[in-house]
Design an enzyme around this catalytic site. Sequence first.
Site, PDB file in Angstrom:
ATOM      1  CG  LEU A 242      -1.958   1.067   1.323  1.00 31.51           C
ATOM      2  CD1 LEU A 242      -2.985   0.903   0.230  1.00 31.51           C
ATOM      3  CD2 LEU A 242      -2.612   1.072   2.690  1.00 31.51           C
ATOM      4  CG  ASP A 243      -0.468   4.615   0.486  1.00 27.77           C
ATOM      5  OD1 ASP A 243      -1.208   4.646  -0.513  1.00 27.77           O
ATOM      6  OD2 ASP A 243      -0.875   4.812   1.639  1.00 27.77           O
ATOM      7  CD  GLU A 244       6.207   1.759   0.846  1.00 26.93           C
ATOM      8  OE1 GLU A 244       7.303   1.727   0.262  1.00 26.93           O
ATOM      9  OE2 GLU A 244       5.971   2.508   1.813  1.00 26.93           O
TER      10      GLU A 244
END
Lengths: 299, 299, 299, 299
Positions: A242-244
């Site tokens: 996530l969000d990476e």
Amino acid sequence: MILPMKQCLGPNRNPTMSTTVNESKIAHLLISCPDRKGVIAAVTTAVAGCGGNVLDADQHADPNDGRFSMRLTFEGIDDRARLESTLGELDLRYRIRWPGPLPRMAILCSKQTHCVADLLWRASIAELPATVTRVISNHADAGNLANSFGFPYDHLMVSAQTKIAQETQIIELLKSDQVDLVVLARYMQILSPAFIAHFPNRIINIHHSFLPAFAGAKPYHRAFERGVKLIGATAHYVTDDLDEGPIVAQRTAHVTHRDTIEDLVRKGRDLERVVLAEAVRMHLEDRIIVDGRRTIVFE
Amino acid sequence: MILPMKQCLGPNRNPTMSTTVNESKIAHLLISCPDRKGVIAAVTTAVAGCGGNVLDADQHADPNDGRFSMRLTFEGIDDRARLESTLGELDLRYRIRWPGPLPRMAILCSKQTHCVADLLWRASIAELPATVTRVISNHADAGNLANSFGFPYDHLMVSAQTKIAQETQIIELLKSDQVDLVVLARYMQILSPAFIAHFPNRIINIHHSFLPAFAGAKPYHRAFERGVKLIGATAHYVTDDLDEGPIVAQRTAHVTHRDTIEDLVRKGRDLERVVLAEAVRMHLEDRIIVDGRRTIVFE
Amino acid sequence: MILPMKQCLGPNRNPTMSTTVNESKIAHLLISCPDRKGVIAAVTTAVAGCGGNVLDADQHADPNDGRFSMRLTFEGIDDRARLESTLGELDLRYRIRWPGPLPRMAILCSKQTHCVADLLWRASIAELPATVTRVISNHADAGNLANSFGFPYDHLMVSAQTKIAQETQIIELLKSDQVDLVVLARYMQILSPAFIAHFPNRIINIHHSFLPAFAGAKPYHRAFERGVKLIGATAHYVTDDLDEGPIVAQRTAHVTHRDTIEDLVRKGRDLERVVLAEAVRMHLEDRIIVDGRRTIVFE
Amino acid sequence: MILPMKQCLGPNRNPTMSTTVNESKIAHLLISCPDRKGVIAAVTTAVAGCGGNVLDADQHADPNDGRFSMRLTFEGIDDRARLESTLGELDLRYRIRWPGPLPRMAILCSKQTHCVADLLWRASIAELPATVTRVISNHADAGNLANSFGFPYDHLMVSAQTKIAQETQIIELLKSDQVDLVVLARYMQILSPAFIAHFPNRIINIHHSFLPAFAGAKPYHRAFERGVKLIGATAHYVTDDLDEGPIVAQRTAHVTHRDTIEDLVRKGRDLERVVLAEAVRMHLEDRIIVDGRRTIVFE
């Protein structure tokens, strides 16, 4: 590190199913390979040898991983098979989008409409070179908006119990649409790895912070509490982390002690929609090559 | 939350020891108190009642913590004791800097000179209203530079063994200088809590990232690896928690896939020195009130 | 220079005719007068004396023309007449907007819809605190858009022969609407001095350049020919001198040699709509005082 | 329009006289010619055929004037004459800077030192790849500064009577230095056409406004009077038309009604030195091709 083709370039465009025809005669070629002497010469000679006229070219040789990347736009090639065959002999990974139907894009959103409204408006004035196949949401909020632009709207509610079924339904819609791009325009559900695996480097999300700061939930609240003097927005490809995922575009704006959380949210709306639209345009114009956690964006 | 005075406003200015006289007749008043009806009227009436002419005023009433903050600049008051006595009856915390000597500032630096060079140059053309008492460094690199501007330079080497002794030496120099501000201009040693306790909200550090992203070591390397599309710099007050102190100023700049780590470092130098100079000027002009982890900066 | 009240502050708000009620209890007070000792104390004492609680205050004393300006937001005053009477004795010009109906705004546009679409969307989510009374255009292009948001649309065609009649018709509509603000959202007709005289400092225009550069027609074409490395947008009040009115907001964006005129137009759309929306919000929130050719914008 | 070579590319580098050696093995090739099929293939094939390894390449085909421009950096060529001979047969204009001495740069300044101080500092840390041959000024102000960096300083006073003689003296110094670049770092004398003719597209000036706004004298004063909400700085090549030469770099910064003219000057200093340094670096790295009134800057 040599990336598998689908990971850095994505699949070749499937030209079927599109309804809007790209009238231009321009083809886009993306190339990724280990850097070596003469590669620009080899590729541009191949294009010239098939009668192609190069309109724009951009390259990048990464000194860290020794990877060569290139984007070429050209026109004037009648014998497409011949160019593909010549390129095939050059020991490199490539992807061509020949003149033809516009890329196909679906938009997922939730209650907040600023990003989806902005994308639909840009598509409607042809600023974004795409066919919007549909808008899908777990809420009803953007329905009238989508319909006013003439786009189909699928309201697919979701709960903890129905999450897998709803995802399956969405995947089927996107597959039947043969989308080139899935845009998460503030879609507030976390997609499963299975979902993401269907669309590698073809899902773009907008996160309302300057990543890696404030990854996760409620970034504006946390930005306010931390007392930062700027807020940001980040558009990135979606991966299992996530969000990476690889970042495509970012912007920041100044804030002061006078700005409440509501002000951050308001200022953030303007950032988010511009950053997301920029990333979407870069993808649709075949300007992005993914290189591990980084992106090469040929602007 | 009512903060102890020293934490939000700092001590009143000690006017002794300064060598450069502030020729202006202007006084700065900072006020912090729980918000209540009539507080602006009470303060401005007090100033007017003592013959003061307000030149600039700025206020902030924080809806979250119910705290009122105010900065007032004025001239024309002969009876300073009378105004202080009147303010003393108003049940609020205040700090006045009366016309007099310039604030006193010391700079700590290490091998990199871009920030210290910039600050010294700004001080030399009187852009920064301060007397630079000395430059202290654990390296020799900035010595000629400081001397060319006519400032004392203390080269105090440090090792794991001598760290406490060196800090003690620095504290003594700063105390004897009676500094209003200590600037960490890329000083690459972590200060001990004991050191910081001597100068609460009077140490400003520049960190070479957009905090809270990339706190800690080697932010440009980590920014490169993460593939961000912008880099940043953050000036903040130093507290016991590394890179966690109240932020005063931040800026970002765009980078692309073409930028190597060396390019990030080069672009970062321009960000760092401008952000640090901005924060230092705000402090020297008494424009900052610290409110917990946040700052109020009356620009 | 003491400006006539209507020129710097505009008339007091007419509360009739509005359909949307401002639920907040907050009043806005704008003051403009020659600077003198004690003026802040006098005004804030007047407000406190009537039971008012100041929420936000901002002042500006201009050292060039000796003019004092102030914006005060407050709540808690029941006897409005008493405060107005007290202020009336203070020998200053003021304007109050008491809690009540939202300000009323009409939008004029032509063929291009990016600015009008943006304003209507912002109004629809209540980001802009205004009642949009109608959209007027000399073209049909924005009709469906306005209707989809539920706003009336008057398509009033214009030719050289009908210009005066069409203007008269527009003036009558705006007068009957009792508008507080007329927004020229890329309205491509030059308004007559007679028209402008009806709405002094109440007409905001967006010009697609960083004024004073490229005033007049086709600014993007001229920017391209001049080879500038940035483009801009300027929102300003409309006066008799074309593109010479007081500037409220400006922004610029970077461009390169790769950008064609079409790219400048595209990038400019994003600038224009943000700059115009910012200026409109400042006006609607009573944050602007006009001081000759300059504006004071209490952000 | 086909430009004469010296106008768009400048003369080939004269490698004599330089004192600092460029240790890198990298060569820069700039090309300008009417666009035609196969030109990239021809040039890159020529380089590869001589054993060259391309490190960076950038191209631009201008759809307006049909002009093709290219910048190529490469290493690994031993037989320089062979590559030049091959390029000579390709019917295009080119310029090569082979590995060797750093380009040579002189700086002219007057009383204000912010730009010259910044350039000298950047040169001293090797951020700018140049040998500074000397600083020339009609005032004494920057003398100590230049000397502290170890650079020669020529204080050549000028009056209306001595202007021609002083210019002649400067030209002789610059000629004997064999400079590749003359930087006007806030040099407040207007150069004669005769002077400029000696250094076509090799004189860079910094103007303290966002040109074409506020060309000519006192731009900050005029910006203040006009009430703009941003100020700017522009670096451009010097031509016979004052402030009309091809623009290389521009930036702007926000200002408010609180900013006095002195604040504009202060904020402007930060803009000017960054914009000038950026333009100088682009020139020194052979990244600029002049195309009429426009520049192509391969960043």
